[in-house]
Design an enzyme around this catalytic site. Structure first.
Site, mmCIF file in Angstrom:
data_model
loop_
_atom_site.group_PDB
_atom_site.id
_atom_site.type_symbol
_atom_site.label_atom_id
_atom_site.label_comp_id
_atom_site.label_asym_id
_atom_site.label_seq_id
_atom_site.Cartn_x
_atom_site.Cartn_y
_atom_site.Cartn_z
ATOM 1 C CG ASP A 158 -0.252 -0.116 2.543
ATOM 2 O OD1 ASP A 158 0.732 -0.877 2.639
ATOM 3 O OD2 ASP A 158 -0.675 0.560 3.499
ATOM 4 C CD GLU A 169 3.217 -1.058 7.653
ATOM 5 O OE1 GLU A 169 3.379 -1.132 8.885
ATOM 6 O OE2 GLU A 169 3.318 0.018 7.049
ATOM 7 N NE ARG A 206 16.425 -3.352 19.398
ATOM 8 C CZ ARG A 206 17.289 -3.029 20.350
ATOM 9 N NH1 ARG A 206 18.505 -2.664 20.035
ATOM 10 N NH2 ARG A 206 16.942 -3.043 21.606
#
Ligand SMILES: [Zn+2]
Ligand SMILES: [Zn+2]
Length: 391
Positions: free
Chosen positions: A79, A136, A176
């Site tokens: 999107d 999203e 991470r």
């Protein structure tokens, strides 16, 4: 193994696909053209199965290896954002007020590139699911796909995603363990007082003054209620009330956002936002209605899956260009819904071209096309490393 040669060969094709998607951005849950483009391309690559309809415009492509084996999933978002583009690019948005300002055109293209290579080579035993999700930026398309049975219909061991990151140097992967992006809530508050003549304030209850007191008090939540070693944000981003110099309005509405990592912090933010707003309003003789809606959970990387993702990144870009991300970001990401259900990891891929590069969600931002073969190679290397290799 650097960028896969075969993928580098079709860098120009991928650039063309990306520019086409960029020209035709679509907002959350309206990605009909984008979804069709994805389906047509997957079909042309010879992907075994193409499933549509999940979360309205979502697409899942199934690529089977030469032999049966384990299964993994790769996810891209499709999107765009309600932003008026200012890049001046030849392929700028043809839909005024809508733009690919977060690089989801690039993410979709990278995963298409990977699908093309994987469908062509199939050097693995097992199954790869390429997941193209809508929405999203809002509505949490990943969560919708999960609720509609993504992982039941397409059982997989792990799921991986990535985001381009303009503030990191081009081609540098960031990893991470644990929390990498924050949980997100929206805040909506309506303060109702009693309207009055601006010259006779004693005859009313001023909701503007009440709102000012509420906003001031909110600053104490992070400063005085949250453990200083934890992170959190409470921001009021919009305040609307009144329309003229000499009238005290009846109502004021405010909108804001809250962010956190630890669930216990989320609980503190929710309860303090609600209790401060309602009790302060009450003290002033006004009334506050508060909605605190948790929209995305925190994005939390599984260390084991992160190690797999890192190994693939190091194979593509070399160890020096795979770096630890010192701090998580307070941005939100709905891939969190997938990571809540399935072992997986989410990496950032640096796209910075220079000191003045616009960041995501800026009208001058544009996805860096140099990343296309890097991201596609990362997906394919992950596949070839994780799934048993066939001769
Ligand atoms: Zn975004
Ligand atoms: Zn994004």
């Amino acid at each position: 193994m650097p960028v896969i040669n075969r993928i580098a060969d079709f860098h120009a094709d991928m650039t063309e696909w990306r520019h086409d998607l960029h020209r035709h951005p679509e907002l959350a849950l309206q990605e009909h053209r984008t979804s069709q483009v994805v389906q047509d391309k997957l079909r042309s690559f010879g992907v075994d199965e193409i499933h549509t309809g999940l979360a309205t415009t979502g697409v899942v492509g199934v690529i089977r290896g030469r032999e049966p084996g384990p299964a993994i999933g790769f996810r891209a978002d499709m999107d765009a954002l309600p932003i008026l583009e200012e890049t001046g690019a030849a392929y700028a948005s043809e839909t005024p007020g809508v733009m690919h300002a977060c690089g989801h055109d690039g993410h979709t293209t990278m995963l298409l590139g990977a699908a093309r290579y994987l469908a062509e080579t199939r050097n693995f035993a097992g199954t790869i699911y390429v997941i193209f999700q809508p929405a999203e930026e809002r509505h949490g398309g990943a969560g919708i796909m999960v609720r509609e049975g993504l992982f039941e219909r397409f059982p997989m061991q792990q799921v991986f995603g990535m985001h381009n990151w303009p503030s990191a140097p081009e081609g540098v992967f960031l990893w991470r363990d644990g929390p990498v992006m924050a949980a997100v809530a929206t805040i909506e508050i309506t303060v109702t007082g009693t309207g009055a003549h601006g010259a006779m304030p004693h005859a009313g209850v001023d909701p503007i003054l009440v709102s000012a007191a509420i906003i001031q008090a909110f600053q104490s939540i992070i400063a005085r209620n949250v453990d200083p070693t934890e992170g959190g944000v409470v921001t009021i981003g919009a305040i609307n009330g009144g329309h003229i110099h000499n009238v005290i309005p009846e109502t004021v509405s405010m909108m804001g956002t809250a962010r956190w990592f630890a669930p216990s912090v989320g609980d503190i933010l929710e309860s303090k936002v609600k209790s401060l707003a309602t009790s302060i309003a009450d003290g002033f003789g006004a009334k506050a209605e508060v909605a605190f809606e948790r929209v995305y959970p925190a994005t939390v990387n599984d260390p084991e899956a992160m190690a797999m993702a890192r190994r693939a990144a190091e194979a593509v870009q070399g160890e020096a260009r795979v770096q630890h991300m010192a701090r998580p970001t307070m941005g939100g990401e709905d891939f969190s819904f997938m990571l809540n259900e399935k072992q997986g990891a989410y990496m950032m891929l640096g796209g910075g071209r220079g000191a003045h590069d616009a960041n995501v969600h800026h009208p001058k931002y544009d996805f860096n096309d140099a990343l296309l073969p890097v991201g596609a190679s990362w997906f394919c290397t992950l596949a070839e490393q994780l799934l048993p290799r066939t001769a």
